[in-house]
Motif scaffolding. Structure first.
Motif, PDB file in Angstrom:
ATOM      1  N   SER A   1      47.291  95.238 104.121  1.00 28.36           N
ATOM      2  CA  SER A   1      46.855  94.371 105.203  1.00 28.36           C
ATOM      3  C   SER A   1      46.203  93.103 104.640  1.00 28.36           C
ATOM      4  O   SER A   1      45.842  93.031 103.464  1.00 28.36           O
ATOM      5  N   ARG A   2      46.043  92.136 105.498  1.00 30.51           N
ATOM      6  CA  ARG A   2      45.397  90.896 105.071  1.00 30.51           C
ATOM      7  C   ARG A   2      43.976  91.171 104.606  1.00 30.51           C
ATOM      8  O   ARG A   2      43.509  90.606 103.609  1.00 30.51           O
ATOM      9  N   GLU A   3      43.282  92.055 105.313  1.00 27.06           N
ATOM     10  CA  GLU A   3      41.911  92.388 104.936  1.00 27.06           C
ATOM     11  C   GLU A   3      41.875  93.070 103.570  1.00 27.06           C
ATOM     12  O   GLU A   3      40.985  92.810 102.757  1.00 27.06           O
ATOM     13  N   ALA A   4      42.848  93.954 103.321  1.00 29.00           N
ATOM     14  CA  ALA A   4      42.917  94.614 102.013  1.00 29.00           C
ATOM     15  C   ALA A   4      43.163  93.598 100.910  1.00 29.00           C
ATOM     16  O   ALA A   4      42.584  93.690  99.818  1.00 29.00           O
ATOM     17  N   ARG A   5      43.999  92.602 101.191  1.00 29.47           N
ATOM     18  CA  ARG A   5      44.257  91.562 100.194  1.00 29.47           C
ATOM     19  C   ARG A   5      43.024  90.713  99.967  1.00 29.47           C
ATOM     20  O   ARG A   5      42.748  90.281  98.840  1.00 29.47           O
TER      21      ARG A   5
END
Length: 218
Positions: free
Chosen positions: A162-166
């Protein structure tokens, strides 16, 4: 009884394998010499002729593998980045609890940097080189590290991280580079207990936002 064509084919295949192995050994020898030279004078001051001298190989042999200094540095950074990621993966291997994997990955990363002669010199004498290394578009140093972390944060779930994980992965990668270039006095990077305390207090809460933290299937 082995037919003559088959025997000849096997012989040729063995010859090709031996040649390939010899070539790989030569490349490793050159890169090892480049690491030693970078540890002695700094990565930004590595010269091809000095690497040739350290490798005890012929000038033609070295330049055949690496026609330019840029080619050599790019290969050097790629190899050492992979070694770094392998060390971090080994640190997480066999650790069941997701939170413990975060801690062990961080400890393995710091330990690798402190034991690596080239990275140790950067930290001690030329911290600005870390930023140059991270910003070098040819090395992909930062991007490779960030992608590696994001995969582990994402775990075995389908799809891309996910974007948050990135985002979290990018913060972790940049934090490591900062600790490499400008080691803090608190926590003491030489003290494993303090590093564990830091990782549990700061890194785990960030990682848990994008849990589960499981290594990707291979």
């Amino acid at each position: 009884m082995t037919s003559e064509p088959t025997a000849l084919s096997n012989l040729l295949n063995r010859g090709a394998t031996n040649t390939s192995t010899a070539s790989e050994t030569t490349v490793e020898r050159i890169l090892d010499a480049a690491v030693a030279e970078a540890a002695a004078v700094g990565l930004d001051r590595v010269r091809m002729e000095d690497v040739v001298r350290r490798s005890n190989l012929g000038r033609t042999t070295v330049y055949r593998r690496f026609p330019s200094r840029d080619d050599l540095v790019r290969a050097l950074v790629a190899r050492e980045t992979q070694r770094f990621l392998d060390a971090v993966a080994a640190g997480m291997h066999g650790v069941e609890r997701p939170s413990d994997r975060v801690v062990e990955a961080f400890l393995a990363a710091v330990a690798f940097a402190r034991s690596h002669p080239m990275l140790r010199r950067i930290a001690e004498t030329s911290p600005g080189s870390v930023l140059e290394l991270a910003n070098n578009p040819d090395s992909e140093f930062l991007g490779t590290g960030t992608a590696f972390i994001a995969r582990h944060l994402h775990g075995e779930r389908p799809g891309r991280p996910s974007r948050e994980a990135r985002w979290v992965a990018d913060v972790f990668a940049r934090l490591f580079l900062t600790y490499l270039a400008l080691p803090p006095s608190d926590p003491d990077v030489r003290n494993e207990t303090e590093l564990r305390t830091f990782a549990r207090a700061v890194l785990i809460p960030m990682a848990e936002r994008v849990a589960p933290i499981k290594p990707p299937s291979t």
